[in-house]
Scaffold this active site. Structure first.
Site, PDB file in Angstrom:
ATOM      1  CG  PHE A  45      57.409 143.951  43.126  1.00  0.00           C
ATOM      2  CD1 PHE A  45      57.316 143.519  44.441  1.00  0.00           C
ATOM      3  CD2 PHE A  45      57.315 145.315  42.879  1.00  0.00           C
ATOM      4  CE1 PHE A  45      57.130 144.403  45.484  1.00  0.00           C
ATOM      5  CE2 PHE A  45      57.126 146.216  43.922  1.00  0.00           C
ATOM      6  CZ  PHE A  45      57.034 145.758  45.225  1.00  0.00           C
ATOM      7  NE  ARG A  53      63.285 149.852  56.326  1.00  0.00           N
ATOM      8  CZ  ARG A  53      62.585 149.321  55.325  1.00  0.00           C
ATOM      9  NH1 ARG A  53      62.138 148.066  55.416  1.00  0.00           N
ATOM     10  NH2 ARG A  53      62.336 149.999  54.241  1.00  0.00           N
ATOM     11  CB  THR A  69      64.156 148.719  48.742  1.00  0.00           C
ATOM     12  OG1 THR A  69      63.548 149.219  49.933  1.00  0.00           O
ATOM     13  CG2 THR A  69      63.305 147.598  48.172  1.00  0.00           C
ATOM     14  CG  ASN A  89      65.709 142.946  48.969  1.00  0.00           C
ATOM     15  OD1 ASN A  89      65.163 141.984  49.502  1.00  0.00           O
ATOM     16  ND2 ASN A  89      65.165 144.151  48.921  1.00  0.00           N
ATOM     17  CG  HIS A 136      60.761 141.777  55.975  1.00  0.00           C
ATOM     18  ND1 HIS A 136      60.050 142.771  55.351  1.00  0.00           N
ATOM     19  CD2 HIS A 136      60.330 141.750  57.266  1.00  0.00           C
ATOM     20  CE1 HIS A 136      59.204 143.311  56.227  1.00  0.00           C
ATOM     21  NE2 HIS A 136      59.350 142.704  57.393  1.00  0.00           N
TER      22      HIS A 136
HETATM   23  P1  DAT Z   1      61.745 146.877  51.886  1.00  0.00           P
HETATM   24  O1  DAT Z   1      61.980 145.387  51.886  1.00  0.00           O
HETATM   25  O2  DAT Z   1      63.040 147.641  51.742  1.00  0.00           O
HETATM   26  O3  DAT Z   1      60.903 147.350  53.039  1.00  0.00           O
HETATM   27  P2  DAT Z   1      59.341 147.091  50.258  1.00  0.00           P
HETATM   28  O4  DAT Z   1      58.596 146.825  51.521  1.00  0.00           O
HETATM   29  O5  DAT Z   1      58.948 148.276  49.446  1.00  0.00           O
HETATM   30  O6  DAT Z   1      60.912 147.204  50.545  1.00  0.00           O
HETATM   31  O7  DAT Z   1      59.252 145.819  49.304  1.00  0.00           O
HETATM   32  C1  DAT Z   1      59.274 144.524  49.860  1.00  0.00           C
HETATM   33  C2  DAT Z   1      60.119 143.647  48.971  1.00  0.00           C
HETATM   34  O8  DAT Z   1      59.531 143.536  47.673  1.00  0.00           O
HETATM   35  C3  DAT Z   1      61.526 144.194  48.714  1.00  0.00           C
HETATM   36  O9  DAT Z   1      62.422 143.906  49.750  1.00  0.00           O
HETATM   37  C4  DAT Z   1      61.876 143.467  47.443  1.00  0.00           C
HETATM   38  C5  DAT Z   1      60.557 143.447  46.693  1.00  0.00           C
HETATM   39  N1  DAT Z   1      60.466 144.609  45.817  1.00  0.00           N
HETATM   40  C6  DAT Z   1      60.223 145.898  46.153  1.00  0.00           C
HETATM   41  N2  DAT Z   1      60.220 146.702  45.086  1.00  0.00           N
HETATM   42  C7  DAT Z   1      60.464 145.894  44.034  1.00  0.00           C
HETATM   43  C8  DAT Z   1      60.579 146.105  42.622  1.00  0.00           C
HETATM   44  N3  DAT Z   1      60.449 147.335  42.075  1.00  0.00           N
HETATM   45  N4  DAT Z   1      60.854 145.027  41.829  1.00  0.00           N
HETATM   46  C9  DAT Z   1      60.988 143.798  42.371  1.00  0.00           C
HETATM   47  N5  DAT Z   1      60.890 143.524  43.686  1.00  0.00           N
HETATM   48  C10 DAT Z   1      60.627 144.559  44.492  1.00  0.00           C
HETATM   49 MG    MG Z   2      58.956 146.788  53.518  1.00  0.00          MG
END
Ligand code: DAT
Ligand code: MG
Length: 145
Positions: A53, A81, A87, A108, A111
């Site tokens: 992604f 958080r 997420t 979403n 950040h």
């Molecule tokens: P967070 O933002 O909860 O820390 P992360 O750091 O794992 O989550 O990922 C950063 C961003 O990437 C997340 O807010 C949205 C996008 N993302 C994460 N997992 C995803 C997925 N499986 N499909 C699409 N977008 C994703």
């Molecule tokens: Mg993150």
């Protein structure tokens, strides 16, 4: 370090998100609106570079302005958080920012740094000029015991 993502700014959610951190009692130490440069986003999301992604995430984050913020206070990273929610917004509880304002994981809303270490790294990237240092003893005395 928080960034209200492109899309959320355009949807007019900036004030609503700021309000939640303010009302909780956290102290705003830095804030700005910007079109995030690709180099900044690549450094910010370096640990996600191999994810399928990632290209979508980079395009989304560059699709409009983002609002970057630093909020300070007790357990600001950990509690922040919780305020953000999971997420995947479909798993985020109502009452959380993602749970109240979003549906799809790729959009979403906001950040939030996942540790104090990554917060410090991200603050350095987004605010190379530094954050604003000030005290507010009367307010803190009302918030902290
Ligand atoms: P967070 O933002 O909860 O820390 P992360 O750091 O794992 O989550 O990922 C950063 C961003 O990437 C997340 O807010 C949205 C996008 N993302 C994460 N997992 C995803 C997925 N499986 N499909 C699409 N977008 C994703
Ligand atoms: Mg993150």
């Amino acid at each position: 370090m928080y960034s209200i993502r492109a899309g959320s700014v355009e949807r007019g959610l900036t004030g609503e998100i700021i309000k939640r951190f303010e009302q909780r009692g956290y102290k705003l130490a830095a804030i700005k609106i910007l079109k995030a440069p690709e180099t900044l986003l690549k450094a910010h999301y370096a640990d996600l570079a191999g994810k399928p992604f990632f290209p979508h995430l980079m395009a989304y984050m560059q699709s409009g302005p983002v609002v970057a913020m630093v909020w300070e206070g007790k357990e600001a990273v950990k509690t922040g958080r919780v305020m953000l929610g999971a997420t995947n917004p479909l798993a985020s509880a109502p009452g959380t920012i993602r749970g109240d304002y979003s549906i799809d994981i790729g959009h979403n809303i906001v950040h939030g740094s996942d540790s104090v270490e990554s917060a410090n790294k991200e603050i350095g990237l987004w605010f190379p000029e530094g954050v604003v240092e000030y005290t507010r003893p009367h307010v803190d005395a009302l918030i902290y015991e």
